[in-house]
Design a protein around this motif. Structure first.
Motif, short mmCIF file in Angstrom:
data_model
loop_
_atom_site.label_atom_id
_atom_site.label_comp_id
_atom_site.label_asym_id
_atom_site.label_seq_id
_atom_site.Cartn_x
_atom_site.Cartn_y
_atom_site.Cartn_z
N VAL A 91 0.84 -1.21 0.00
CA VAL A 91 0.00 0.00 0.00
C VAL A 91 0.87 1.25 0.00
N VAL A 92 1.92 1.28 0.80
CA VAL A 92 2.80 2.45 0.88
C VAL A 92 3.49 2.70 -0.46
N ILE A 93 3.97 1.65 -1.10
CA ILE A 93 4.65 1.81 -2.39
C ILE A 93 3.68 2.34 -3.45
N PHE A 94 2.47 1.80 -3.50
CA PHE A 94 1.50 2.29 -4.47
C PHE A 94 1.16 3.75 -4.23
N LEU A 95 0.98 4.13 -2.98
CA LEU A 95 0.66 5.53 -2.68
C LEU A 95 1.82 6.47 -3.03
N LEU A 96 3.03 6.06 -2.72
CA LEU A 96 4.19 6.90 -3.07
C LEU A 96 4.34 7.05 -4.58
N LEU A 97 4.14 5.96 -5.29
CA LEU A 97 4.21 6.05 -6.75
C LEU A 97 3.12 6.94 -7.31
N TYR A 98 1.92 6.76 -6.83
CA TYR A 98 0.75 7.47 -7.36
C TYR A 98 0.80 8.96 -7.04
N ILE A 99 1.21 9.31 -5.83
CA ILE A 99 1.14 10.70 -5.39
C ILE A 99 2.41 11.48 -5.73
N TYR A 100 3.57 10.88 -5.57
CA TYR A 100 4.81 11.65 -5.68
C TYR A 100 5.67 11.31 -6.90
N LEU A 101 6.00 10.05 -7.06
CA LEU A 101 7.02 9.69 -8.04
C LEU A 101 6.55 9.87 -9.49
N ILE A 102 5.41 9.34 -9.84
CA ILE A 102 4.95 9.42 -11.24
C ILE A 102 4.68 10.87 -11.66
N PRO A 103 4.01 11.70 -10.84
CA PRO A 103 3.86 13.11 -11.26
C PRO A 103 5.19 13.85 -11.38
N SER A 104 6.16 13.53 -10.53
CA SER A 104 7.47 14.20 -10.63
C SER A 104 8.19 13.80 -11.91
N ILE A 105 8.17 12.54 -12.23
CA ILE A 105 8.79 12.08 -13.48
C ILE A 105 8.07 12.68 -14.68
N TRP A 106 6.74 12.74 -14.61
CA TRP A 106 5.94 13.33 -15.68
C TRP A 106 6.36 14.78 -15.91
N LEU A 107 6.46 15.55 -14.84
CA LEU A 107 6.83 16.96 -14.95
C LEU A 107 8.23 17.12 -15.51
N PHE A 108 9.14 16.25 -15.12
CA PHE A 108 10.51 16.30 -15.63
C PHE A 108 10.53 16.11 -17.14
N PHE A 109 9.82 15.13 -17.65
CA PHE A 109 9.84 14.86 -19.08
C PHE A 109 9.03 15.86 -19.89
N VAL A 110 7.98 16.40 -19.31
CA VAL A 110 7.18 17.39 -20.03
C VAL A 110 7.96 18.70 -20.18
N ASN A 111 8.90 18.97 -19.30
CA ASN A 111 9.70 20.18 -19.40
C ASN A 111 10.63 20.18 -20.61
N PHE A 112 10.79 19.06 -21.28
CA PHE A 112 11.59 19.01 -22.50
C PHE A 112 10.81 19.51 -23.72
N GLU A 113 9.55 19.83 -23.53
CA GLU A 113 8.73 20.32 -24.63
C GLU A 113 9.24 21.69 -25.08
N LEU A 114 9.31 21.88 -26.39
CA LEU A 114 9.74 23.16 -26.95
C LEU A 114 8.53 23.90 -27.49
N THR A 115 8.28 25.06 -26.95
CA THR A 115 7.18 25.87 -27.48
C THR A 115 7.76 26.88 -28.45
#
Length: 159
Positions: A115-139
Motif C-alpha cells: 500500500v505504501v509503495i503504491f501511494l508513493l508512486l501514485y502521489i509523488y514519483l509518477i507526477p514528478s517524473i511526468w513533470l521532468f519529461f514534459v519540461n523538454f517540450e519546446l514551445t
C-alpha cells in the motif's frame, strides 16, 4: 495417501483464487472509465495550468488493450488478500505458535509495504517524473519552432 489429500487441498485453494480473480476482473471491468480517470487524475491536476486535459490513442486496439492491462493488474493486486488468506489457512495447521506469529507479521508487513509503495508512486514519483519529461517540450515562444507533447494513454499506463 496423505500427499494426495494435500494436493487436492491446494487444487481447491488455487480454484478459489482463480474464481476470486475472475470476479474481481468482472467487477473492475464495470468501472474501467472511472479507474482510468483515477489513474490519470494526478497528472491532470499537475498540468491544469497548461490546459492539459486529454490523452490520445493512435491504434485501433490501443485503448482496448490499455483497459485490459489496467483491469488485469488491478485484479492481480486485489486478490493478494485472498492469496494470503488461502496461504494462511493451508500452512496454519502445520506451524508452531511462534511460526504462526512470524508468518502473520510477515504477511501484514507485505500488505503494508504494498500500500505504501503504491501511494508513493501514485502521489509523488509518477507526477514528478511526468513533470521532468514534459519540461523538454519546446514551445514556439522559447525556440525557433515548436515541439509539443501529446500524451499517449497506452504509453502512460505501460510506464
Amino acid at each position: 495417501m496423505l500427499f494426495i489429500y494435500y494436493l487436492d487441498e491446494v487444487k481447491y485453494r488455487i480454484f478459489y483464487c482463480c474464481l476470486s480473480f475472475f470476479f474481481n476482473f468482472l467487477g473492475w471491468f464495470l468501472f474501467i472509465k472511472e479507474l482510468l480517470f483515477i489513474i490519470v487524475k494526478p497528472l491532470i491536476n499537475l498540468n491544469q495550468s497548461d490546459n492539459f486535459s486529454y490523452f490520445i490513442f493512435t491504434d485501433m486496439l490501443d485503448i482496448f488493450t490499455t483497459y485490459f492491462k489496467i483491469i488485469f493488474l488491478l485484479s492481480l493486486v486485489s486478490i493478494f488478500p485472498v492469496l494470503f488468506i488461502q496461504l494462511w489457512f493451508f500452512l496454519v495447521q502445520g506451524l508452531h505458535k511462534y511460526e504462526k506469529n512470524f508468518l502473520l507479521f510477515f504477511l501484514v508487513l507485505i500488505l503494508f509495504f504494498l500500500v505504501v509503495i503504491f501511494l508513493l508512486l501514485y502521489i509523488y514519483l509518477i507526477p514528478s517524473i511526468w513533470l521532468f519529461f514534459v519540461n523538454f517540450e519546446l514551445t514556439s515562444d522559447n525556440s525557433l519552432f515548436g515541439v509539443y507533447y501529446e500524451a499517449h494513454i497506452s504509453k502512460y499506463v505501460d510506464f
